[in-house]
Design a protein around this motif. Structure first.
Motif, mmCIF file in Angstrom:
data_model
loop_
_atom_site.group_PDB
_atom_site.id
_atom_site.type_symbol
_atom_site.label_atom_id
_atom_site.label_comp_id
_atom_site.label_asym_id
_atom_site.label_seq_id
_atom_site.Cartn_x
_atom_site.Cartn_y
_atom_site.Cartn_z
ATOM 1 N N ILE A 16 0.835 -1.203 0.000
ATOM 2 C CA ILE A 16 0.000 0.000 0.000
ATOM 3 C C ILE A 16 0.867 1.249 0.000
ATOM 4 O O ILE A 16 0.596 2.218 -0.739
ATOM 5 N N LYS A 17 1.921 1.252 0.787
ATOM 6 C CA LYS A 17 2.812 2.408 0.832
ATOM 7 C C LYS A 17 3.473 2.656 -0.528
ATOM 8 O O LYS A 17 3.603 3.797 -0.968
ATOM 9 N N ILE A 18 3.874 1.574 -1.187
ATOM 10 C CA ILE A 18 4.483 1.702 -2.506
ATOM 11 C C ILE A 18 3.468 2.251 -3.507
ATOM 12 O O ILE A 18 3.761 3.154 -4.302
ATOM 13 N N MET A 19 2.258 1.687 -3.457
ATOM 14 C CA MET A 19 1.201 2.137 -4.358
ATOM 15 C C MET A 19 0.839 3.593 -4.098
ATOM 16 O O MET A 19 0.632 4.373 -5.024
ATOM 17 N N ARG A 20 0.747 3.967 -2.845
ATOM 18 C CA ARG A 20 0.381 5.340 -2.513
ATOM 19 C C ARG A 20 1.438 6.306 -2.996
ATOM 20 O O ARG A 20 1.128 7.425 -3.446
ATOM 21 N N ALA A 21 2.692 5.908 -2.943
ATOM 22 C CA ALA A 21 3.767 6.772 -3.434
ATOM 23 C C ALA A 21 3.687 6.946 -4.953
ATOM 24 O O ALA A 21 4.065 7.982 -5.490
ATOM 25 N N SER A 22 3.172 5.918 -5.639
ATOM 26 C CA SER A 22 3.085 5.968 -7.098
ATOM 27 C C SER A 22 1.798 6.619 -7.590
ATOM 28 O O SER A 22 1.785 7.258 -8.635
ATOM 29 N N PHE A 23 0.707 6.431 -6.824
ATOM 30 C CA PHE A 23 -0.602 6.910 -7.252
ATOM 31 C C PHE A 23 -1.102 7.969 -6.272
ATOM 32 O O PHE A 23 -1.654 7.650 -5.212
ATOM 33 N N VAL A 24 -0.919 9.226 -6.633
ATOM 34 C CA VAL A 24 -1.289 10.301 -5.722
ATOM 35 C C VAL A 24 -2.768 10.648 -5.816
ATOM 36 O O VAL A 24 -3.333 11.256 -4.914
ATOM 37 N N ALA A 25 -3.413 10.277 -6.923
ATOM 38 C CA ALA A 25 -4.799 10.686 -7.131
ATOM 39 C C ALA A 25 -5.791 9.542 -6.977
ATOM 40 O O ALA A 25 -6.982 9.775 -6.793
ATOM 41 N N SER A 26 -5.339 8.320 -7.061
ATOM 42 C CA SER A 26 -6.244 7.167 -7.072
ATOM 43 C C SER A 26 -6.724 6.798 -5.665
ATOM 44 O O SER A 26 -6.008 6.968 -4.689
ATOM 45 N N LYS A 27 -7.955 6.272 -5.628
ATOM 46 C CA LYS A 27 -8.440 5.635 -4.417
ATOM 47 C C LYS A 27 -7.846 4.228 -4.347
ATOM 48 O O LYS A 27 -7.849 3.488 -5.336
ATOM 49 N N LEU A 28 -7.335 3.838 -3.182
ATOM 50 C CA LEU A 28 -6.754 2.507 -3.000
ATOM 51 C C LEU A 28 -7.709 1.641 -2.179
ATOM 52 O O LEU A 28 -8.130 2.041 -1.096
ATOM 53 N N ILE A 29 -8.034 0.468 -2.715
ATOM 54 C CA ILE A 29 -8.898 -0.480 -2.025
ATOM 55 C C ILE A 29 -8.135 -1.780 -1.820
ATOM 56 O O ILE A 29 -7.553 -2.320 -2.771
ATOM 57 N N ALA A 30 -8.124 -2.276 -0.597
ATOM 58 C CA ALA A 30 -7.521 -3.581 -0.305
ATOM 59 C C ALA A 30 -8.647 -4.597 -0.174
ATOM 60 O O ALA A 30 -9.531 -4.451 0.676
ATOM 61 N N HIS A 31 -8.616 -5.621 -1.028
ATOM 62 C CA HIS A 31 -9.660 -6.646 -1.004
ATOM 63 C C HIS A 31 -9.110 -7.944 -0.415
ATOM 64 O O HIS A 31 -7.922 -8.231 -0.534
ATOM 65 N N ARG A 32 -10.006 -8.700 0.222
ATOM 66 C CA ARG A 32 -9.662 -9.942 0.914
ATOM 67 C C ARG A 32 -8.596 -9.678 1.983
ATOM 68 O O ARG A 32 -7.652 -10.443 2.159
ATOM 69 N N PHE A 33 -8.833 -8.598 2.701
ATOM 70 C CA PHE A 33 -7.938 -8.175 3.774
ATOM 71 C C PHE A 33 -8.458 -8.753 5.090
ATOM 72 O O PHE A 33 -9.660 -8.953 5.265
ATOM 73 N N GLN A 34 -7.546 -9.011 6.022
ATOM 74 C CA GLN A 34 -7.952 -9.580 7.304
ATOM 75 C C GLN A 34 -8.820 -8.581 8.066
ATOM 76 O O GLN A 34 -8.405 -7.449 8.311
ATOM 77 N N ASP A 35 -10.006 -9.037 8.443
ATOM 78 C CA ASP A 35 -10.988 -8.153 9.078
ATOM 79 C C ASP A 35 -10.702 -8.040 10.570
ATOM 80 O O ASP A 35 -11.387 -8.610 11.420
ATOM 81 N N ASP A 36 -9.664 -7.289 10.884
ATOM 82 C CA ASP A 36 -9.237 -7.077 12.260
ATOM 83 C C ASP A 36 -9.012 -5.585 12.468
ATOM 84 O O ASP A 36 -8.440 -4.914 11.595
ATOM 85 N N PHE A 37 -9.444 -5.050 13.604
ATOM 86 C CA PHE A 37 -9.380 -3.601 13.840
ATOM 87 C C PHE A 37 -7.971 -3.058 13.643
ATOM 88 O O PHE A 37 -7.768 -2.077 12.905
#
Length: 534
Positions: free
Chosen positions: A185-206
């Motif tokens: 996510i950090k790598i993606m966020r550094a590359s994509f400044v305008a896009s919304k990032l969605i993580a799918h099939r992520f562990q459902d823990d607070f």
């Protein structure tokens, strides 16, 4: 993104000018102007869903707001100024990179530009689905294209190096540890400044979700999340509507004070109207139609509380927020003011950034309340009453301007069978999909309402029956191609529509009646067709 990237560059340039002005003349007033400009820019980025850029500006904004006291006492160190300079330059550079890579005008990317009635449709959005197994996302990608959303599926190690940023990047994180996901996510966020990032099939823990959001993710979906929910979220993120500017009525007997307030509001893109005499407040409310009132507490012959009590005597203004401004910090006075119809209390002299924050938060809640009153809960379209009111207004405009106007009634074919065979939740999904399709394929100036059940009312200003027929028939064809998955099978459905056209002798009810009769003809003609009466 429903705006030109150049707009972001322009606002960033304005911010840089404010910063340079402060460096040349380091007064508290110029620092405040810079802070207000930064706050406005940060809100702009957030409102345009430019998540990465917003994170950069928001972090800078937090540091600047923490320096208010030091700026007031002229005690900001050179090291701190150098640090701010570096962060501002970094933000400006990222904005420039975004503009350069997304420079194509959104106005050039229209769908079906061949007819006048379709020339102002919503632009196509792009979504990247990043995963190791492409097959499971083919169904979602197919559905998305019917809503003007182009889905591109890429493997984790096969992302394009140089490409215009997509609206959304969804990451399939199956089999990854939460720590590994956050790294990605950090790598993606550094590359994509305008896009919304969605993580799918992520562990459902607070704690895991908290860390993912902190790393730069915007939304996290658990592995058990139905694909229909993911589809709905993607469509929602790609369907942001442009809101009209916020409007504030300033009631202030001091010309100097009202000008100062209006200037502060203007810096954040908020429109305002000032009245100096409290007796003019009702006239101002009716003519300006503000989202809220900024009310001076003490004015000649009338207090702010008294003026607010008069406002609250009128039903149409019962929910309009009133924020008091006063140099008196008396707690008892403030409590009484709030009990007697006010919504917030600000003490003069006010912090301009805080004033704008309060104004915007109150207006946002007010507009949310109004939307809940005007909109249908399932589809987000206008409800029955509002749709008829908007049609009556459109008919009056067409009559006064000798303009064109078309109206359509749409009904989903055999909808009772869908509910009986597949259940009401699937019926709701069908209704929502048609609502989304209509919103995506119609022009910005067109209006759509859920008339009742599976019936929709479409209002097309500036169009005649023939043009309306062309647009709706295209939507009809695309709607019939959508497949709805149910257990181990799938089904599709269709709609019928009737179109009527405005004539000087007709009114809103007559247009609905004519469209209803045309719809009846469409049903009798075998359904899955559009009948127009010109």
């Amino acid at each position: 993104m429903a705006f030109s990237p150049v707009e972001a560059k322009k606002k960033c340039t304005e911010l840089l000018c404010k910063w340079e002005a402060y460096l040349k003349l380091p007064s508290f007033e110029s620092f405040v102007e810079f802070a207000v400009s930064l706050s406005s820019f940060s809100e702009f980025l957030q409102g345009k869903s430019l998540s990465g850029l917003h994170r950069l500006s928001h972090g800078l904004e937090q540091q600047v707001l923490a320096l208010f006291d030091a700026a007031d006492k002229h005690r900001i160190s050179q090291a701190t100024l150098d640090g701010l300079q570096s962060r501002i330059e970094a933000l400006s550079e990222r904005v420039s990179q975004f503009v350069e890579s997304n420079g194509q005008s959104m106005e050039q990317r229209r769908v079906h530009p061949e007819t006048d009635a379709a020339s102002d449709q919503a632009p196509t959005h792009r979504v990247w689905l990043v995963c190791n197994t492409a097959k499971q996302w083919q169904g979602l990608a197919t559905k998305l294209k019917y809503f003007n959303i182009q889905a591109e599926i890429y493997p984790w190690k096969g992302l394009p190096e140089k490409a215009e940023e997509p609206s959304i990047v969804m990451l399939d994180t199956q089999g990854m540890s939460p720590q590994k996901v956050c790294e990605h996510i950090k790598i993606m966020r550094a590359s994509f400044v305008a896009s919304k990032l969605i993580a799918h099939r992520f562990q459902d823990d607070f704690n895991h979700v908290k860390e993912a959001l902190r790393a730069g993710c915007d939304y996290c979906f658990a592995e058990t999340t139905p694909q229909s929910v993911i589809l709905a979220k993607i469509i929602e993120l790609c369907s942001t509507e442009e809101e009209s500017p916020y409007r504030v009525l300033v009631v202030e007997d001091s010309l100097t004070a009202s000008k100062s307030i209006q200037r502060t509001l203007q810096q954040s893109g908020i429109e305002s109207l000032a009245v100096m005499n409290p007796s003019e407040v009702l006239t101002g409310l009716r003519s300006f139609q503000p989202d809220m009132v900024l009310m001076d507490m003490y004015m000649p012959d009338c207090t702010g509380v008294e003026a607010t009590r008069v406002i609250r005597q009128h039903a149409e203004f019962l929910s309009t927020p009133v924020v008091y401004l006063s140099g008196d910090g008396d707690m008892a006075l403030q409590v009484d003011a709030l009990r007697l119809g006010g919504d917030h209390f600000l003490t003069k002299p006010f912090n301009p950034v805080f004033l704008n924050a309060v104004v915007k938060s109150k207006i946002e809640r007010y507009r949310t309340l109004r939307r809940s009153m005007l909109r249908d809960g399932l589809t987000g379209l206008f409800n029955h009453r509002t749709a008829k009111e908007r049609l009556a207004t459109a008919v009056n405009v067409a009559g006064n301007t000798h303009g064109r106007l078309a109206v359509a009634m749409i009904d989903i074919d055999h909808f009772k069978t869908v509910n009986d065979k597949y259940g009401h939740p699937m019926g709701d999904e069908v209704i929502r999909s048609l609502a989304w399709l209509l919103k995506q394929r119609l022009r910005k100036g067109d209006l759509v309402g859920r008339y009742g059940g599976e019936e929709f009312l479409v209002i097309l200003p500036g169009s005649d029956a023939e043009q309306a027929f062309d647009v709706l028939d295209r939507i009809r064809r695309d709607f019939s191609l959508i497949r709805y998955t149910f257990e181990d099978t799938w089904f599709d459905t269709t709609f019928s529509a009737g179109v009527s056209q405005f004539f000087p002798s007709t009114n809103a009810e007559a247009m609905i009646k004519d469209a209803d009769e045309a719809l009846y003809d469409a049903k009798n003609s075998g359904r899955n067709c559009v009948v127009a009466r010109g």
